[in-house]
Design an enzyme around this catalytic site. Sequence first.
Site, PDB file in Angstrom:
ATOM      1  N   CYS A 103      32.665  48.991  41.684  1.00  0.00           N
ATOM      2  CA  CYS A 103      31.471  49.065  42.550  1.00  0.00           C
ATOM      3  C   CYS A 103      30.986  50.492  42.800  1.00  0.00           C
ATOM      4  O   CYS A 103      29.915  50.872  42.324  1.00  0.00           O
ATOM      5  CB  CYS A 103      31.783  48.393  43.887  1.00  0.00           C
ATOM      6  SG  CYS A 103      32.076  46.632  43.725  1.00  0.00           S
TER       7      CYS A 103
HETATM    8  N1  LIG Z   1      35.529  43.463  42.191  1.00  0.00           N
HETATM    9  C1  LIG Z   1      34.960  43.744  43.340  1.00  0.00           C
HETATM   10  O1  LIG Z   1      35.605  44.237  44.248  1.00  0.00           O
HETATM   11  C2  LIG Z   1      33.497  43.452  43.606  1.00  0.00           C
HETATM   12  C3  LIG Z   1      33.028  43.505  44.925  1.00  0.00           C
HETATM   13  C4  LIG Z   1      31.700  43.233  45.200  1.00  0.00           C
HETATM   14  C5  LIG Z   1      30.839  42.938  44.145  1.00  0.00           C
HETATM   15  N2  LIG Z   1      31.285  42.898  42.859  1.00  0.00           N
HETATM   16  C6  LIG Z   1      30.338  42.566  41.810  1.00  0.00           C
HETATM   17  O2  LIG Z   1      30.598  41.248  41.333  1.00  0.00           O
HETATM   18  C7  LIG Z   1      30.340  41.160  39.934  1.00  0.00           C
HETATM   19  C8  LIG Z   1      31.573  40.669  39.191  1.00  0.00           C
HETATM   20  O3  LIG Z   1      32.634  41.584  39.403  1.00  0.00           O
HETATM   21  P1  LIG Z   1      34.149  41.212  39.172  1.00  0.00           P
HETATM   22  O4  LIG Z   1      34.932  42.332  39.755  1.00  0.00           O
HETATM   23  O5  LIG Z   1      34.450  39.829  39.613  1.00  0.00           O
HETATM   24  O6  LIG Z   1      34.214  41.270  37.573  1.00  0.00           O
HETATM   25  P2  LIG Z   1      35.375  40.701  36.611  1.00  0.00           P
HETATM   26  O7  LIG Z   1      35.304  41.487  35.367  1.00  0.00           O
HETATM   27  O8  LIG Z   1      36.656  40.625  37.365  1.00  0.00           O
HETATM   28  O9  LIG Z   1      34.917  39.205  36.335  1.00  0.00           O
HETATM   29  C9  LIG Z   1      33.805  38.873  35.578  1.00  0.00           C
HETATM   30  C10 LIG Z   1      34.143  37.643  34.766  1.00  0.00           C
HETATM   31  O10 LIG Z   1      32.947  37.238  34.084  1.00  0.00           O
HETATM   32  C11 LIG Z   1      33.318  36.745  32.808  1.00  0.00           C
HETATM   33  N3  LIG Z   1      32.132  36.724  31.970  1.00  0.00           N
HETATM   34  C12 LIG Z   1      31.544  37.741  31.290  1.00  0.00           C
HETATM   35  N4  LIG Z   1      30.445  37.316  30.656  1.00  0.00           N
HETATM   36  C13 LIG Z   1      30.322  35.998  30.937  1.00  0.00           C
HETATM   37  C14 LIG Z   1      29.385  34.996  30.575  1.00  0.00           C
HETATM   38  N5  LIG Z   1      28.337  35.291  29.809  1.00  0.00           N
HETATM   39  N6  LIG Z   1      29.584  33.749  31.017  1.00  0.00           N
HETATM   40  C15 LIG Z   1      30.636  33.446  31.794  1.00  0.00           C
HETATM   41  N7  LIG Z   1      31.553  34.348  32.188  1.00  0.00           N
HETATM   42  C16 LIG Z   1      31.394  35.609  31.767  1.00  0.00           C
HETATM   43  C17 LIG Z   1      34.412  37.684  32.373  1.00  0.00           C
HETATM   44  O11 LIG Z   1      35.209  37.112  31.354  1.00  0.00           O
HETATM   45  C18 LIG Z   1      35.188  37.858  33.681  1.00  0.00           C
HETATM   46  O12 LIG Z   1      36.207  36.892  33.840  1.00  0.00           O
HETATM   47  C19 LIG Z   1      29.876  42.549  39.520  1.00  0.00           C
HETATM   48  O13 LIG Z   1      28.473  42.610  39.574  1.00  0.00           O
HETATM   49  C20 LIG Z   1      30.437  43.449  40.606  1.00  0.00           C
HETATM   50  O14 LIG Z   1      29.681  44.639  40.772  1.00  0.00           O
HETATM   51  C21 LIG Z   1      32.621  43.146  42.569  1.00  0.00           C
END
Ligand SMILES: NC(=O)c1ccc[n+]([C@@H]2O[C@H](COP(=O)([O-])OP(=O)(O)OC[C@H]3O[C@@H](n4cnc5c(N)ncnc54)[C@H](O)[C@@H]3O)[C@@H](O)[C@H]2O)c1
Length: 436
Positions: free
Chosen positions: A270
């Site tokens: 983030c």
């Molecule tokens: N991790 C955090 O602390 C956090 C906090 C707030 C917001 N976010 C936001 O949330 C979003 C996701 O972050 P995250 O940390 O969960 O990411 P992550 O990488 O842990 O998870 C994303 C998942 O999406 C899957 N994926 C990718 N392309 C795909 C598709 N086309 N169809 C289906 N699945 C698909 C990946 O395989 C993965 O499992 C981002 O925008 C991030 O900025 C993350």
Amino acid sequence: MTLEQKIENKSAKIGIIGLGYVGLPLMAAFHRAGFPVVGFDVDPKKISALHEGRNYIEHLGTTLVSNMVKAGRFDATADMKRMAEADVLISCVPTPLGRHLEPDLSYVEQTADDIAATLRPGQLAVLESTTYPGTTREIILPRLEAKGLKCGKDFFVAYSPEREDPGRSDHSTQTIPKLVGGIDPESGRLATLLYRKAINQVIPVSSAEVAESAKLLENIYRAVNIALVNEMKVVLTAMGIDIWEVIAAASTKPFGFQPFYPGPGLGGHCIPIDPYYLTWKAREVGMPTRFIELAGEVNHAMPEYVVRRTVLALNERGKAVKGAKILVLGLAYKPDVDDVRESPSFELIEKLEELGARVDYNDPHVARTHKMRRYDLQMESVPLSPENLSRYDCVLVATHHKAYDWQIVADHAKLIIDTRNALRNVKGKRDHIVTA
Ligand SMILES: NC(=O)c1ccc[n+]([C@@H]2O[C@H](COP(=O)([O-])OP(=O)(O)OC[C@H]3O[C@@H](n4cnc5c(N)ncnc54)[C@H](O)[C@@H]3O)[C@@H](O)[C@H]2O)c1
């Protein structure tokens, strides 16, 4: 039955797209609330783990997935055509940066195309991924409306930012207040209704753009304040003043001050990334984002600063960094999680190795490194024992995991570079501890 009725009686099937740090706990929150859930992910390893009842994100605990599997109302698939089954589709896919710090919305676009391919009347699509204001309306909406159905009447679209803070024990997905902004009033109303079934406090805002911008403001606020304390650290350290004691002193003010803490550099998915989403979008309206860029500059200089402090500390002890054995403690970007995305530890290791140091790492949560976008270190966590600690010329504390016994580190390491004030309470001699 209308979508509203299905939400009210909790028969609406909730599809979560992207089952990572954000999507998996969100799916569990809706499941706990009593909804049937189906998870979508392109990673077949995650899908088979879920079918076996196995959780692959350490800090979420061992029972999160097995409880869902046991209770039923749960499925996971890599077959995106099954999105037609879901009444609600919530997208939690990555939003990284491209090589030139530009937003990489390819995952969001792919997901929108997948939803569009099977879109039917009565579905609600929500984006949770962090992104610049306008993404939901400009990227997702046209793809869905291309099918001929009308948003706000036939189907519904909203944005609700994820505020997950992995590893935090005082809050969970359910207790973190949730912002919801619709593309139109009806979409906002239905999305608010939905989240209120699973999340304790839901705050509707007037548009998707307000919700998108609020998330960016929250993260930019952190990035700027972290940069401020990082700059204060560099200045005060040069004056021989302890930044950590200064922050603790300032924190006694009961209003108008919130503590932020310095570190070896920004990490995670983030704070190092999201501010640049606004910088990029701001160019469209001809506006500079000077605070964001200055904060980025200060924060990005931190690994280099830590390396310089390490080199100088070794030098003072008559030891060149070339050939020195250095142990980095902590590969994850923050304590008690296994998330290594954008972790400054990688840059520290790379920079020290470039100077000729022989670097190992220990992290109780990260047994070995895997290939990442920028790094492929191919390293394994070395054991942490008093004997092993004493074999290194320098121990560099990058992440203050609770699992570490800092007294043992203090008692056995020859030289310690502490970027987290982790050793503040150790007893005995301190002249081998350098803050950085
Ligand atoms: N991790 C955090 O602390 C956090 C906090 C707030 C917001 N976010 C936001 O949330 C979003 C996701 O972050 P995250 O940390 O969960 O990411 P992550 O990488 O842990 O998870 C994303 C998942 O999406 C899957 N994926 C990718 N392309 C795909 C598709 N086309 N169809 C289906 N699945 C698909 C990946 O395989 C993965 O499992 C981002 O925008 C991030 O900025 C993350």
